[in-house]
Write a protein that holds these residues in place. Structure first.
Motif, PDB file in Angstrom:
ATOM      1  N   GLY A 257      80.442  88.604  44.661  1.00  7.95           N
ATOM      2  CA  GLY A 257      80.797  89.108  43.342  1.00  7.95           C
ATOM      3  C   GLY A 257      79.619  89.071  42.385  1.00  7.95           C
ATOM      4  O   GLY A 257      79.422  90.003  41.581  1.00  7.95           O
ATOM      5  N   LEU A 258      78.809  88.015  42.463  1.00 13.21           N
ATOM      6  CA  LEU A 258      77.627  87.909  41.601  1.00 13.21           C
ATOM      7  C   LEU A 258      76.569  88.941  41.991  1.00 13.21           C
ATOM      8  O   LEU A 258      75.870  89.492  41.123  1.00 13.21           O
ATOM      9  N   ILE A 259      76.448  89.195  43.289  1.00 16.82           N
ATOM     10  CA  ILE A 259      75.519  90.242  43.741  1.00 16.82           C
ATOM     11  C   ILE A 259      75.971  91.599  43.212  1.00 16.82           C
ATOM     12  O   ILE A 259      75.169  92.387  42.675  1.00 16.82           O
ATOM     13  N   ASP A 260      77.269  91.872  43.331  1.00 13.66           N
ATOM     14  CA  ASP A 260      77.810  93.158  42.884  1.00 13.66           C
ATOM     15  C   ASP A 260      77.600  93.374  41.386  1.00 13.66           C
ATOM     16  O   ASP A 260      77.431  94.514  40.937  1.00 13.66           O
ATOM     17  N   LYS A 261      77.612  92.280  40.624  1.00 11.69           N
ATOM     18  CA  LYS A 261      77.430  92.393  39.172  1.00 11.69           C
ATOM     19  C   LYS A 261      75.956  92.385  38.760  1.00 11.69           C
ATOM     20  O   LYS A 261      75.640  92.466  37.573  1.00 11.69           O
TER      21      LYS A 261
ATOM     22  N   SER B 205      79.697  80.732  36.830  1.00 11.70           N
ATOM     23  CA  SER B 205      81.128  80.905  36.582  1.00 11.70           C
ATOM     24  C   SER B 205      81.384  81.968  35.526  1.00 11.70           C
ATOM     25  O   SER B 205      82.251  82.849  35.704  1.00 11.70           O
ATOM     26  N   GLU B 206      80.659  81.912  34.417  1.00 13.47           N
ATOM     27  CA  GLU B 206      80.917  82.850  33.335  1.00 13.47           C
ATOM     28  C   GLU B 206      80.448  84.254  33.692  1.00 13.47           C
ATOM     29  O   GLU B 206      81.042  85.243  33.251  1.00 13.47           O
ATOM     30  N   ALA B 207      79.390  84.347  34.511  1.00 15.65           N
ATOM     31  CA  ALA B 207      78.959  85.665  34.969  1.00 15.65           C
ATOM     32  C   ALA B 207      80.009  86.298  35.879  1.00 15.65           C
ATOM     33  O   ALA B 207      80.260  87.505  35.819  1.00 15.65           O
ATOM     34  N   GLU B 208      80.633  85.493  36.715  1.00 18.96           N
ATOM     35  CA  GLU B 208      81.619  86.016  37.666  1.00 18.96           C
ATOM     36  C   GLU B 208      82.959  86.294  37.007  1.00 18.96           C
ATOM     37  O   GLU B 208      83.578  87.342  37.240  1.00 18.96           O
ATOM     38  N   THR B 209      83.453  85.389  36.152  1.00 21.53           N
ATOM     39  CA  THR B 209      84.799  85.539  35.594  1.00 21.53           C
ATOM     40  C   THR B 209      84.824  86.295  34.276  1.00 21.53           C
ATOM     41  O   THR B 209      85.862  86.851  33.905  1.00 21.53           O
ATOM     42  N   GLY B 210      83.698  86.265  33.550  1.00 23.15           N
ATOM     43  CA  GLY B 210      83.671  86.883  32.232  1.00 23.15           C
ATOM     44  C   GLY B 210      84.399  86.072  31.184  1.00 23.15           C
ATOM     45  O   GLY B 210      84.667  86.555  30.069  1.00 23.15           O
ATOM     46  N   GLN B 211      84.717  84.819  31.508  1.00 15.49           N
ATOM     47  CA  GLN B 211      85.432  83.962  30.571  1.00 15.49           C
ATOM     48  C   GLN B 211      84.677  82.648  30.358  1.00 15.49           C
ATOM     49  O   GLN B 211      83.841  82.265  31.179  1.00 15.49           O
ATOM     50  N   LYS B 212      85.014  81.964  29.263  1.00 16.63           N
ATOM     51  CA  LYS B 212      84.428  80.646  28.995  1.00 16.63           C
ATOM     52  C   LYS B 212      84.807  79.713  30.132  1.00 16.63           C
ATOM     53  O   LYS B 212      85.980  79.645  30.517  1.00 16.63           O
TER      54      LYS B 212
END
Length: 472
Positions: A127-131, A245-252
């Motif tokens: 997921g982090l690679i994709d983003k 975590s925040e890069a993957e979820t987009g949340q705090k």
């Protein structure tokens, strides 16, 4: 109102969990390649105490603490011992559970292991690679630290300053692979003979930081209330957890960051650590020191402060714990001649003690002020136990409150097996009293010595002779 010092904001803030009445809490656990030393135990004890106080306040606490059961240290230790990494992990996880049980640390709601979550870790990394936050190089996957705009917020440093420190710990091989010295590993390609799992990038294993992001979000949700750990984890471990975590979820990721102080040792107050070879394992120390004393010693220092480990400080803790136990025993002893009923004055006074304790602990879990209230309660109890007339309900209320408050520090007071309920001991006490009455002091002293040899100490009080058992 409970307030907690938040490492992220560097302020003491009112504690408000996302869901009223429920606290989701994650604490970094050990890398299981050796027995835990008392520096490791400090973190486990500190956050077990925090958990106990939250439960005292009425919260339901979902408490997750992981085991890092695969990394470079584990691979090296398993090779040295001639066993597999999973065998090494099983050995030291079992030791951890036994040692922490001895010092009365409650098991976590869940103790996940990194190797139990490999599919989730791979999915998270992908997921982090994709983003665009991560990239693959020769089977390794790295996180682009500079892409995360708030990198360095937890440790309070600029990314350029962090780069200077990071560059000192990067091998030439890593420098050639990384786009930037600050980038860190999410997945490591396996070397020949190493434990590994299949992945889209080839055979390999997780990096250290990724497991906590995966397990905390998997078991507690994308945003958790409290994340705890030692001060040494602020950077890079927790800093990297936030970025991932925040890069993957987009949340705090975390609402309140809590970090415990170190255990120091020696005249120079040197931090205790395996790398400095100045550590003492819990496995060894509890063979020499009452585990309850070790727990009490470490639990009664406010979690953010350093603890000076020394024999003198352990002795002080032992004496203080004995004073509490003696007060508890005094109350138990007086129950045999107490009058029925309650004492409203005592009930109100105990309510005041409980309120004072709560106010002290609400100030960022200030256990030092909290235990001071307990000591005042103990003095009050001792004075009451010496009165000619006492009320049975008042004695019970005092015992219950003392036991309840010290349980928050992880201490369980000895039950009332000290009561005069052993016919043999009581017969000897009766004989001794008769001997003293007849001025047969030789026999009186002989009985006292016989009981002392069996770990029974006699105490002559205005209400009669009582006894207590002590460890031989």
């Amino acid at each position: 109102m409970l307030t907690i010092y938040n490492t992220l904001t560097r302020k003491q803030e009112e504690f408000k969990p996302q869901t009223p009445g429920v606290v989701n809490m994650y604490v970094c656990g050990p890398t299981v390649y050796n027995y835990i030393h008392i520096g490791n135990a400090r973190s486990a004890i500190a956050f077990d105490t925090v958990r106990r106080y939250l439960e005292f306040k009425g919260y339901k606490v979902n408490y997750v603490s992981n085991f890092t059961d695969v990394d470079d240290k584990m691979i090296k230790a398993a090779h040295e011992q001639g066993i597999t990494v999973p065998q090494l992990a099983d050995k030291y996880i079992q030791a951890f559970m036994e040692d922490t049980k001895a010092i009365n640390i409650e098991p976590a709601t869940m103790h996940p292991r990194a190797t139990e979550n490999i599919p989730e870790i791979i999915k998270f990394v992908q997921g982090l690679i994709d983003k665009g936050y991560a990239y693959e190089k020769d089977g390794d996957v790295y996180y682009r630290a500079r892409k995360f705009k708030d990198y360095g917020q937890l440790s309070g440093q600029s990314i350029d300053d962090l780069e200077v420190g990071a560059s000192e710990h990067v091998s030439a091989d890593e420098v050639n692979k990384k786009e930037d010295p600050m980038d860190f590993a999410l997945w490591k390609a396996a070397k020949p003979g190493e434990i590994n799992w299949d992945s889209p990038w080839g055979k390999g294993r997780p990096g250290w930081h990724i497991e906590c992001s995966v397990m905390s979000t998997k078991y507690l949700g994308k945003t958790i209330d409290i994340h705890g750990g030692g001060q040494d984890l602020e950077f890079p471990h927790h800093e990297n957890e936030i970025a991932q975590s925040e890069a993957e979820t987009g949340q705090k990721f975390v609402r309140y960051w809590m970090h415990n102080g170190f255990v120091t040792i020696g005249k120079d107050n040197e931090k205790m650590s395996k790398s400095l070879h100045n550590f003492i394992t819990v496995h060894d120390i509890i063979k020499q020191v009452d585990p309850q004393v070790l727990r009490f010693f470490m639990a009664t220092t406010q979690y953010r402060r350093p603890i000076q480990y020394s024999e003198d400080n352990l002795i002080d803790a032992k004496n203080n714990l004995e004073h509490i136990q003696t007060a508890f025993d005094n109350l138990t002893y007086r129950q045999k001649d107490a009058q029925d009923g309650a004492d409203p004055v005592i009930t109100q006074k105990l309510a005041d003690f409980k309120q004072s304790f709560t106010e002290a602990m609400d100030d960022d879990i200030n256990v030092q002020n909290g235990i001071t209230v307990v000591y005042e309660l103990v003095k009050f109890a001792n004075v009451y136990a010496q009165q000619e007339e006492v009320k049975a309900d008042a004695l019970t209320e005092m015992k219950n409150l003392i036991a309840e408050l010290v349980s928050i520090f992880g201490v369980k007071l000895a039950s009332s097996d000290n009561e005069l309920n052993d016919e043999h001991i009581q017969a000897l006490i009766d004989e001794r009293n008769e001997a003293r009455k007849n001025k047969d002091f030789a026999r009186s002293d002989q009985i006292r010595d016989e009981l002392k040899a069996q770990g029974i100490i006699l105490e002559d009080t205005p209400q009669g002779t009582r006894f207590k058992r002590v460890k031989k």
